[in-house]
Structure formats: C-alpha cells, structure tokens
Design an enzyme around this catalytic site. Structure first.
Site, mmCIF file in Angstrom:
data_model
loop_
_atom_site.group_PDB
_atom_site.id
_atom_site.type_symbol
_atom_site.label_atom_id
_atom_site.label_comp_id
_atom_site.label_asym_id
_atom_site.label_seq_id
_atom_site.Cartn_x
_atom_site.Cartn_y
_atom_site.Cartn_z
ATOM 1 N N HIS A 146 4.917 1.388 -13.072
ATOM 2 C CA HIS A 146 4.153 2.311 -12.233
ATOM 3 C C HIS A 146 3.981 3.704 -12.863
ATOM 4 O O HIS A 146 4.139 4.722 -12.179
ATOM 5 C CB HIS A 146 4.796 2.431 -10.851
ATOM 6 C CG HIS A 146 4.762 1.153 -10.059
ATOM 7 N ND1 HIS A 146 3.749 0.227 -10.153
ATOM 8 C CD2 HIS A 146 5.635 0.639 -9.135
ATOM 9 C CE1 HIS A 146 3.988 -0.778 -9.345
ATOM 10 N NE2 HIS A 146 5.119 -0.560 -8.723
ATOM 11 N N HIS A 220 0.345 1.725 -3.263
ATOM 12 C CA HIS A 220 1.591 0.975 -3.079
ATOM 13 C C HIS A 220 2.086 0.999 -1.627
ATOM 14 O O HIS A 220 3.297 1.043 -1.371
ATOM 15 C CB HIS A 220 2.657 1.535 -4.025
ATOM 16 C CG HIS A 220 3.713 0.557 -4.407
ATOM 17 N ND1 HIS A 220 4.561 -0.025 -3.492
ATOM 18 C CD2 HIS A 220 4.064 0.034 -5.604
ATOM 19 C CE1 HIS A 220 5.389 -0.837 -4.122
ATOM 20 N NE2 HIS A 220 5.110 -0.832 -5.405
ATOM 21 N N GLU A 351 -0.952 -4.983 -3.734
ATOM 22 C CA GLU A 351 -1.395 -3.951 -4.683
ATOM 23 C C GLU A 351 -2.530 -4.530 -5.520
ATOM 24 O O GLU A 351 -2.306 -5.308 -6.436
ATOM 25 C CB GLU A 351 -0.222 -3.551 -5.577
ATOM 26 C CG GLU A 351 0.995 -3.079 -4.803
ATOM 27 C CD GLU A 351 2.292 -3.220 -5.615
ATOM 28 O OE1 GLU A 351 2.355 -2.679 -6.725
ATOM 29 O OE2 GLU A 351 3.230 -3.887 -5.143
HETATM 30 C C1 GLA Z 1 6.316 -3.058 -7.377
HETATM 31 C C2 GLA Z 1 7.043 -3.989 -8.252
HETATM 32 C C3 GLA Z 1 8.343 -4.368 -7.651
HETATM 33 C C4 GLA Z 1 9.139 -3.143 -7.306
HETATM 34 C C5 GLA Z 1 8.337 -2.240 -6.429
HETATM 35 C C6 GLA Z 1 9.048 -0.967 -6.153
HETATM 36 O O1 GLA Z 1 5.667 -3.663 -6.380
HETATM 37 O O2 GLA Z 1 6.302 -5.138 -8.594
HETATM 38 O O3 GLA Z 1 9.072 -5.151 -8.540
HETATM 39 O O4 GLA Z 1 9.475 -2.471 -8.472
HETATM 40 O O5 GLA Z 1 7.114 -1.967 -7.016
HETATM 41 O O6 GLA Z 1 10.370 -1.169 -5.739
#
Ligand code: GLA
Length: 386
Positions: A146, A220, A351
């Site tokens: 991210h 997110h 997402e």
């Molecule tokens: C995303 C990732 C997950 C986790 C979340 C945050 O969705 O794919 O593995 O890291 O973010 O906790």
C-alpha cells in the site's frame, strides 16, 4: 431615438445576455464557491484536528436528498462515515471508522483511506523499469504494501468542494514527489468523490507523471452493511463477477498463475455467504479476483453484497481489471472505532485495482504510467435494499 437605433441596442443587449448565459452554463456545472456558501448544496466542511506535524485536517460531509451521506477527510482522502438507509428507511453507517483524527493517526489498517502510489503488494519492494532497478520501502515483512511506510493514506490532501448536477462532490489533490518511498517521478493525483442522488458513492481517480512510474490507486474501506461493530460479516452474501483469481504464496505475493475459481472455496460467481467456505481458505480471504470484464472504459458490475439483517445491498462497479477481496483477517479486537472493538472479520474490503505485484509479472495488465498519459480509474459503490 430612431427605431433602428433602438433595435440595434436591443440586439446588442441580447447578444451580451446570450454570452453571459453561456458563461453561466459553463460555470454552473462546476461551482467552486467555498464550502458553506450558498450554491454548494449538500456540502459542509469542518475542522478535524491536526496531524503530528501540526497540519490541519478538514472533514467534508456530502449529503444527497435521499438522506444518504458520506464524510471524507483530507488525511488520506479517507472516507470516515457512509450513512445509507436500511430496508425500513432507517439510516446507518456501513463502514468501519473512527469519530476523531487520533484514531486514524494511530497504527491502524488503512480504514477508508486511499492507498497508493501502488496499492497492494510489490514483492521484496523491488522492480525494474527501463532497465533501472528500483528499491522501495518495505513495510509488510519482506514486501512493500500500500505505497510503503508513508503511503497516500498518511498524506494530507488538498480539497476543493464542487457542486455538480449529479450530486455534491469533493476533489482531493496530492503531489507525490519524485523519490517518495522509492518511486520514480513526480505524480500529480486527483481523487474525486461524488455522492450521487441515486445513492451511489462514485470515486474518480486520475494521475499524471513526469517519469515512467507504476501507479495503482484504490480505496481501502472496510464495509459492514449491518453497521460498524455489530459483529462479523460472515453472514453477508457475496457475488463476484470473476471466474478467476490470482493465487498467492505465504507472503501473499501472486505466484503469477491465473487460476479458475470453479470447484474451489474461492468461487463467488453465484451468491454465497462469505463465511460458508472461509475455513477452507488459509488465513481467510485476502485475494485478488480477476474480473471477467478484463477492465473497461466505463464502470461495470464487479460485485454485489447483501446483508439480510438490514436488507442493505451494495453493488460495486469499476473500470479496473481486479478486485482484492479481504475479510479483515488481521483485525483482532485491539482497535476500537465507531461501534466498538473491531474483531476478526468485522468488515470486508473490495479494493478495485490492478493485480498485486503487477510490476514483476509481465503476464498481468501493466500498471506503468508514462509522461503524457493519464492514469484513470472509476469505482462506484451503489446502495439499495432488498
Ligand atoms: C490489504 C491486504 C491485507 C492487509 C490489509 C491491511 O487489504 O491485502 O493483507 O494487509 O490490506 O491490514
């Protein structure tokens, strides 16, 4: 005054009026008066505290005539609340969040935020572009997640409220500088949230760069259609318009395979409860689904979720080729937000994005943006009841 002179004056005034009307029509589409001024129907702006570095954060509330509302703040261009009606017309929040900035500033897993420059994972934080090897910040075991240590979710964006014919809207702007978290190029990003009269929250993302760079932006938000803190989402019914997904290794990096969901617990081509087969998926769902659309110019249906308790239905439409379906596997009750402690599976994320680690998989659709091109993605979360 002679009649001919009078008619000349009248014609002149009419032409002038015509120009003014034209001008007004041009500006009417996008009124950019400061929030709170007449003309910005359905938009309010309030102060929402300061970051650790003393930067002021603002919170915008968008409301449509159906009573649906969305609150979005300049820290991370984050959606903090999304209020929609249930089957009895009762309004309630459908996302996990905090009611103060401190909740967001503390360590927390990207609640409601825009993630970037590249959302999702890049293996070992490394990629090659035009024969140059780039090394990014690693913040998820050996991998980059991210956007790194200080991704777009932790930036204070500039905001501008805009009244549009389809509903109240706020534009968020962020300039990600050349070298930020290891990425090449100055990337100018714009994320526009519009709360449509039709109970849709529409997000339009665009970006331009001055050097080739990977870009993969998404939101997110963790949804719970029964309300934040009301329990887990395992009874929500999910349908995904995806016959394939990208299997991952132990660190959640795609193996590169595009696998069929048929006869596996990954199959949501027909509506199924999220919890039905989750025990058969190691760690819970945290996978990129390959949407059947393959990506599109205008948003197409990617997912539908139904919560029978509240009657709420959410549809997700996107231009993106993939969607990360994540069932809040890492929520463990240590974070308390609106509605109480957030335990495992208390929310789910959809997402919409390009595939994880695309920069290292030539068989995945490219995420590289080059100067002169404009990155764009649009995603719509549409609410109804059943
Ligand atoms: C995303 C990732 C997950 C986790 C979340 C945050 O969705 O794919 O593995 O890291 O973010 O906790």
């Amino acid at each position: 005054m002679k009649l001919s002179t009078l008619s000349a004056i009248v014609i002149f005034l009419c032409v002038l009026q015509g120009i003014q009307v034209k001008g007004e029509q041009r500006t009417e589409k996008k009124k950019t008066l400061p929030a709170g001024q007449p003309g910005l129907k359905g938009i309010t702006r309030t102060a929402f505290g300061k970051t650790g570095e003393g930067k002021a954060v603002e919170l915008y509330a968008l409301t449509n005539s159906q009573g649906m509302s969305a609150k979005i703040m300049t820290y991370g261009a984050t959606v903090t609340e999304l209020i929609v009606p249930d089957r009895n017309g009762k309004l309630g929040d459908v996302i996990l969040g905090f009611n103060n900035l401190d909740g967001y500033l503390a360590a927390q897993p990207y609640l409601g935020a825009i993630v970037g420059r590249v959302g999702n994972r890049i293996a070992k934080g490394r990629f090659r572009l035009d024969s140059v090897e780039y090394k990014l910040a690693t913040n998820n075991g050996p991998n980059h997640l991210h956007g790194g240590i200080k991704g777009f979710d932790k930036a204070v964006w500039s905001a501008r409220p805009v009244s549009t014919p389809v509903g109240p809207s706020v534009e968020f702007i962020y300039l990600s500088k050349d070298g930020e978290e290891g990425y090449p190029g100055n990337l100018s990003c714009k994320v526009v949230y519009t709360l449509m009269e039709s109970n849709e929250l529409r997000i339009d993302y665009t970006a331009t760069t001055d050097k080739p760079t990977p870009v993969n932006l998404t939101n997110h938000a963790y949804f719970n259609l029964a309300g934040p803190g009301t329990g887990n989402v395992l009874d929500h019914e999910l349908m995904l318009v995806a016959q394939h997904y990208t299997p991952v290794d132990d660190s959640l990096i795609p193996t590169g395979e595009i696998a069929s969901v048929v006869n596996t617990p990954m199959d949501f081509t027909k509506p199924a409860k999220i919890g039905l087969r989750i025990a058969k998926v190691k760690g819970g769902y945290d996978h990129n689904y390959v949407l059947d659309s393959g990506g599109s110019k205008t948003p197409v249906l990617a997912a539908r979720v139904h919560d029978s308790k509240s009657g709420r239905v959410m549809e997700v439409y996107t231009t993106q080729p993939g969607v990360q379906f994540y069932t809040g596997n890492f929520l463990d009750g240590t974070i308390a937000g609106i509605g109480g402690a957030y335990k495992q599976h208390y929310g789910f994320c959809l997402e919409t994005q390009h595939f994880p680690d695309s920069v290292n998989h030539p068989n995945f659709p490219s995420v590289v943006l080059i100067p002169g091109q404009t990155y764009s993605q649009t995603t719509i979360y549409k609410f109804a009841v059943k």
